[in-house]
Design an enzyme around this catalytic site. Structure first.
Site: not given
Length: 484
Positions: A251, A275
């Site tokens: 993330d 990400e």
């Protein structure tokens, strides 16, 4: 991953037409009766059995959306779905962050507090996470593995949340940076305080533009490295060796240095996707080369958004995308938990264009991701299953864009020794489109639309040329038929 055997109405239509006679699924013969001309003999044709072309690629399911319901039952709900997903051709599921967050039973996991509490400790007002208990998580992972599906953990390596308040001498005021058995870390594993966040006694660096900058972990510290990935007792090794996760979704990697992901992967390996929220293909490619990790192909996502919604011009589909350079590292997608929340209009592919966008990513190179809410949508599910089936079978071979204008896009995946190839025809016009003079890899072959969106079965000429059709505001995916 299980193989599929999907049927749709066109598969029951046996056509008797003039075509080439062959038992070969890939290259129909072009017989010559001796007059010097290639004459199509009478033959009965049927669709290919796509199972014969299974290519082992697979598709990932993002197995959640923002604020999933029912709370405390999500792992159980997913366990009930893995059989169906495996049958559809899913080979990985990406779970939300499984550890306890500051918001307790309401947390989606992106406010990590105790990395080792997977629904086992009473803290932040709950034992179970929003998704359920550790026992239920274990059952889900076991069910997935029994179906040949890998399970991907969502890893949040910064913006910790839910610690106790303490005076932070490096900021000159109190910060929520005390994590121990009493404050937000009931497991007692990876206790931390202000010294483990930026700035501290070993680093003056900080960036207040980051999420929760006061609790942004300092990954340069050996203590932090050991607890996150480097030591046998680390989060990485625990999740892999004891919990059973097979890979990682990192993330918000813009919040820390690329070497962190590389070090994690060097330690534990496994599938990985980062990400890195950036629509510039070159920046994403650079990240792949720095870390060895795959990335979500935001460049493709934004090209799809431009083509179908922002600009309404399919020329955007020929722009720079990660899959063109690193098809094995580009994780393509049309939606995720962030793009689909809060009526997002800036990063969003509209409902009416979703399936065309999925048709693009599921016929082009890259590793496609299906968003849970799209797959479980009754309006989309059957069509997505067929697209997944096509991706996992005949969506191979070199890519060639045969034609593009504002409302038409025609792309060919070349025939190979093991695959017949395909042609994707996207049409955003309100009327059926016909394009003549399309150069295929198939000579005097009867072809059909394997998406089931248009009932049209032309025969290519002796040079492989054919006229194709695409349904209004839709798409078709052509490949050859075989002699019955």
């Amino acid at each position: 991953m299980k193989k599929q055997n999907l049927l749709f109405p066109l598969l029951f239509v046996l056509l008797v037409m003039m075509g080439c006679s062959s038992d070969d699924d890939i290259t129909p013969n072009d017989p010559d009766d001796g007059d010097g001309q290639i004459d199509p003999p009478t033959a009965e044709y049927e669709p290919l059995n796509l199972e014969n072309y299974y290519n082992g690629t697979g598709v990932m399911m993002q197995a959640f959306y923002w604020d999933v319901e029912p709370r405390h039952q999500w792992w159980e709900k997913l366990t009930e779905k893995v059989d169906d997903w495996a049958d559809a051709g899913i080979n990985r599921i990406w779970l939300p962050p499984a550890s306890k967050g500051q918001s307790g039973g309401y947390s989606m996991g992106y406010d990590p507090s105790d990395y080792f509490d997977l629904g086992e400790y009473e803290q932040h007002g709950t034992v179970e996470t929003r998704f359920g208990s550790r026992t239920e998580l274990d059952a889900l992972i076991s069910a997935a593995h029994s179906n040949g599906i890998e399970v991907i953990a969502d890893i949040v390596l910064n913006h910790n949340s839910g610690g106790g308040l303490e005076f932070n001498p490096y900021r000159g005021y109190e910060t929520y940076t005390l994590f121990n058995e009493e404050f937000g870390n009931a497991s007692g594993r990876f206790n931390r305080n202000y010294e483990n966040f930026y700035p501290n006694s070993t680093s003056n660096w900080y960036d207040n533009s980051l999420f929760y900058p006061e609790t942004n972990l300092d990954h340069n510290q050996e203590y932090v490295q050991n607890w996150l990935w480097a030591a046998d007792y680390s989060v990485a090794n625990y999740y892999k060796n004891e919990v059973g996760f097979d890979g990682w979704r990192f993330d918000y990697v813009l919040g820390f240095e690329p070497w962190v992901v590389k070090a994690w992967l060097d330690e534990v390996g496994g599938f990985s996707v980062a990400e890195y929220w950036d629509g510039n293909a070159n920046n994403l490619i650079n990240y792949i080369e720095e870390t060895g990790s795959g990335v979500f192909d935001f460049a493709t996502f934004y090209k799809l958004d431009e083509a179908f919604d922002r600009n309404d011009d399919l020329h955007s589909l020929t722009g720079d995308m990660v899959w063109q350079t690193y098809p094995d590292k580009a994780v393509t997608f049309t939606a995720n938990h962030d793009t689909e929340k809060d009526e997002n209009e800036d990063n969003f592919i509209s409902y009416e264009n979703k399936l065309k966008a999925y048709a693009f990513i599921l016929t082009h190179p890259g590793y496609p991701t299906i968003f849970y809410s799209d797959y479980e949508n009754a309006d989309f599910k059957e069509e997505l299953q067929q697209l997944i089936h096509i991706n996992n079978t005949i969506a191979t071979g070199d890519v060639e864009v045969l034609y593009v204008d504002e409302d038409e896009y025609i792309m060919k995946r070349a025939r190979t020794a093991s695959s017949p190839g395909l042609i994707l025809y996207i049409n955003t016009n309100g009327n059926t489109k016909i394009k003549e003079g399309i150069d295929t890899d198939w000579n005097q072959a009867m072809i059909m639309d394997y998406s089931g969106n248009i009932d049209y079965n032309p025969i290519t000429d002796e040079n492989g040329m054919v006229s194709l059709r695409a349904p209004a505001n839709g798409y078709a995916i052509y490949s050859i038929m075989k002699q019955k």
